[in-house]
Design an enzyme around this catalytic site. Structure first.
Site, PDB file in Angstrom:
ATOM      1  N   ARG A  88      20.151   2.416  -0.527  1.00 46.23           N
ATOM      2  CA  ARG A  88      18.755   2.883  -1.675  1.00 46.23           C
ATOM      3  C   ARG A  88      19.359   4.133  -2.042  1.00 46.23           C
ATOM      4  O   ARG A  88      19.208   4.079  -3.255  1.00 46.23           O
ATOM      5  CB  ARG A  88      17.808   3.007  -0.456  1.00 46.23           C
ATOM      6  CG  ARG A  88      16.629   3.254  -1.465  1.00 46.23           C
ATOM      7  CD  ARG A  88      15.207   3.303  -0.850  1.00 46.23           C
ATOM      8  NE  ARG A  88      15.025   4.060   0.193  1.00 46.23           N
ATOM      9  CZ  ARG A  88      13.927   4.262   1.208  1.00 46.23           C
ATOM     10  NH1 ARG A  88      13.015   3.140   1.280  1.00 46.23           N
ATOM     11  NH2 ARG A  88      14.062   5.041   2.075  1.00 46.23           N
ATOM     12  N   LYS A 190      13.940   7.226  -4.839  1.00 49.35           N
ATOM     13  CA  LYS A 190      13.363   8.381  -4.205  1.00 49.35           C
ATOM     14  C   LYS A 190      13.732   9.706  -4.923  1.00 49.35           C
ATOM     15  O   LYS A 190      14.460  10.533  -4.438  1.00 49.35           O
ATOM     16  CB  LYS A 190      13.493   8.454  -2.647  1.00 49.35           C
ATOM     17  CG  LYS A 190      12.647   7.551  -1.944  1.00 49.35           C
ATOM     18  CD  LYS A 190      12.946   7.622  -0.232  1.00 49.35           C
ATOM     19  CE  LYS A 190      11.995   8.165   0.541  1.00 49.35           C
ATOM     20  NZ  LYS A 190      10.866   7.499   0.454  1.00 49.35           N
ATOM     21  N   GLU A 226       1.085   1.412  -4.767  1.00 48.76           N
ATOM     22  CA  GLU A 226       1.215   2.056  -3.467  1.00 48.76           C
ATOM     23  C   GLU A 226       0.515   2.911  -2.939  1.00 48.76           C
ATOM     24  O   GLU A 226      -0.639   3.218  -3.660  1.00 48.76           O
ATOM     25  CB  GLU A 226       2.707   2.994  -3.907  1.00 48.76           C
ATOM     26  CG  GLU A 226       3.814   2.064  -4.165  1.00 48.76           C
ATOM     27  CD  GLU A 226       5.059   2.831  -3.661  1.00 48.76           C
ATOM     28  OE1 GLU A 226       5.383   3.308  -2.458  1.00 48.76           O
ATOM     29  OE2 GLU A 226       6.039   2.938  -4.448  1.00 48.76           O
TER      30      GLU A 226
HETATM   31  C1  PLP Z   1       9.726   6.546   1.207  1.00 43.72           C
HETATM   32  C2  PLP Z   1       8.922   5.975   0.313  1.00 43.72           C
HETATM   33  C3  PLP Z   1       7.938   4.873   0.917  1.00 43.72           C
HETATM   34  C4  PLP Z   1       8.340   4.196   2.280  1.00 43.72           C
HETATM   35  O1  PLP Z   1       9.697   3.808   2.439  1.00 43.72           O
HETATM   36  P1  PLP Z   1      10.480   3.741   3.966  1.00 43.72           P
HETATM   37  O2  PLP Z   1      11.837   3.341   3.576  1.00 43.72           O
HETATM   38  O3  PLP Z   1       9.742   2.770   4.556  1.00 43.72           O
HETATM   39  O4  PLP Z   1      10.164   5.223   4.609  1.00 43.72           O
HETATM   40  C5  PLP Z   1       7.263   4.173   0.218  1.00 43.72           C
HETATM   41  N1  PLP Z   1       6.850   4.508  -1.070  1.00 43.72           N
HETATM   42  C6  PLP Z   1       7.492   5.857  -1.638  1.00 43.72           C
HETATM   43  C7  PLP Z   1       6.838   6.214  -2.789  1.00 43.72           C
HETATM   44  C8  PLP Z   1       7.998   6.589  -0.774  1.00 43.72           C
HETATM   45  O5  PLP Z   1       8.693   7.781  -1.183  1.00 43.72           O
END
Ligand code: PLP
Length: 341
Positions: A88, A190, A226
């Site tokens: 990722r 991210k 989300e």
């Molecule tokens: C990090 C994150 C998640 C969750 O991702 P994981 O890999 O399960 O920790 C979901 N939504 C957002 C906006 C994030 O930044």
């Protein structure tokens, strides 16, 4: 600062929360767009030195990752699917024009940080060592264009379990005025710039008694995206639903693991657009991410509607127990998801 590996507990494990604590050691590597990465080193935890014109400070050219190391009941330390964080981060680096970190380098850095901070890994059941890799444009840039130089830093912080005393359902509110991401933007990465705009709406909802907000899609303001920085799930008539990945939703590793786990438990999972009115009509709802793992949703407020799901649903609970059992090493990991450090 104690030597890594000290036997003495560095903190009171029972009072851990999800907050910052300085630990012993961190990893730093330098790279460029042209030549890639030089070998990273482990150093004592310390501040970084950056130009005020650093690209990351002025234009937000950066991303982060989040993952956890845990103690098993027999005191081994494991990571959960770290290769997915590496992939990722590499996808995100492409989107933000940063040099990709090879998977082996990413995992090696995470392993070293875990190992050299191992005295900070809480005992089994008391919490986890949260690992935070960050990648950003570190050199000075006046115009809006990619930096020449980059830093990859990994640090770690002990955090407490999200659920002290069992799972307590959270109350959420649908944001009527703000969106997290738009088609064509960076919502699926991210990227550091995605998070500050959510602070104001989230803070306001918290001041009014909600745990977080739910974002709907930015085009039709109709489909669930989300929950703050966690992915959304709901359950109706035994079928699990979660918003499909369209580029505006962060592809969570917890999300993917829940989908795979549910399928292997014989539960039907549908990744599709989830209308907020459908979600409000569901039997169960929960959100998922590395920090909270699985967090049951007790109620959702949307405009004039307030829907109560009533307690923790049976599918939510079954998924929670299976997933946390595998993560923590109390259930057999038949999928090869956990990796010993
Ligand atoms: C990090 C994150 C998640 C969750 O991702 P994981 O890999 O399960 O920790 C979901 N939504 C957002 C906006 C994030 O930044």
């Amino acid at each position: 600062m104690g030597a890594p590996g000290d036997v003495k507990a560095p903190t009171d494990w029972d009072s851990l929360t999800f907050s910052f604590t300085e630990t012993d050691r961190m990893y730093v590597a330098n790279g460029t767009l042209e030549d890639g990465w030089s070998e990273g080193i482990m150093i004592d935890f310390q501040p970084l030195s950056l130009s005020p014109a650093a690209c990351v400070l002025n234009y937000g050219q950066g991303l982060f990752e989040g993952m956890k190391a845990r103690k098993t009941p027999d005191d081994r330390i494991t990571l959960f699917r770290p290769e997915l964080n590496a992939r990722r981060a590499a996808d995100g680096a492409k989107r933000l024009v940063m040099p990709e970190i090879p998977e082996s380098m990413f995992i090696d850095a995470v392993r070293q940080v875990t190992h050299e901070n191992r005295r900070w890994v809480p005992p089994h059941g008391k919490g986890e060592l949260y690992i935070r890799p960050i990648l950003f444009g570190s050199s000075a840039r006046l115009g809006v264009s990619p930096a020449e130089e980059y830093m990859f830093v990994v640090f770690a912080v002990p955090v407490g379990p999200y659920f002290k005393g069992g799972m307590s359902p959270i109350s959420l509110r649908v944001s009527q005025t703000h969106h997290r991401a738009a088609p064509g933007g960076s919502g699926g990465v991210k990227a550091i710039g995605n998070y500050a705009p959510g602070m104001m709406p989230s803070r306001k909802a918290k001041s009014e008694g909600y745990s977080e907000i739910i974002y709907l899609d930015a085009v039709e303001h109709r489909f669930v995206e989300e929950v703050g920085a966690a992915n959304f799930f709901c359950v109706k008539d035994g079928v699990v639903y979660t918003p499909e990945l369209t580029g505006t939703i962060l592809p969570g590793i917890t999300r993917l693991s829940i989908i795979e786990l549910a399928k292997s438990m014989g539960i039907t999972v549908r990744e599709q657009k989830v209308d907020i009115n459908f979600a409000l009509d569901c039997d169960e709802a929960f959100c998922a991410g590395t920090a909270a793992v699985i967090s049951p949703i007790g109620s959702i407020q949307h405009g004039d509607l307030e829907v109560d799901y009533g307690g923790v649903g049976s599918i939510t609970l079954a998924l929670f127990e299976r997933l946390t059992g595998i993560m923590g090493g109390s259930l057999e990991d038949t999928k090869g998801w956990t990796h010993e450090v």
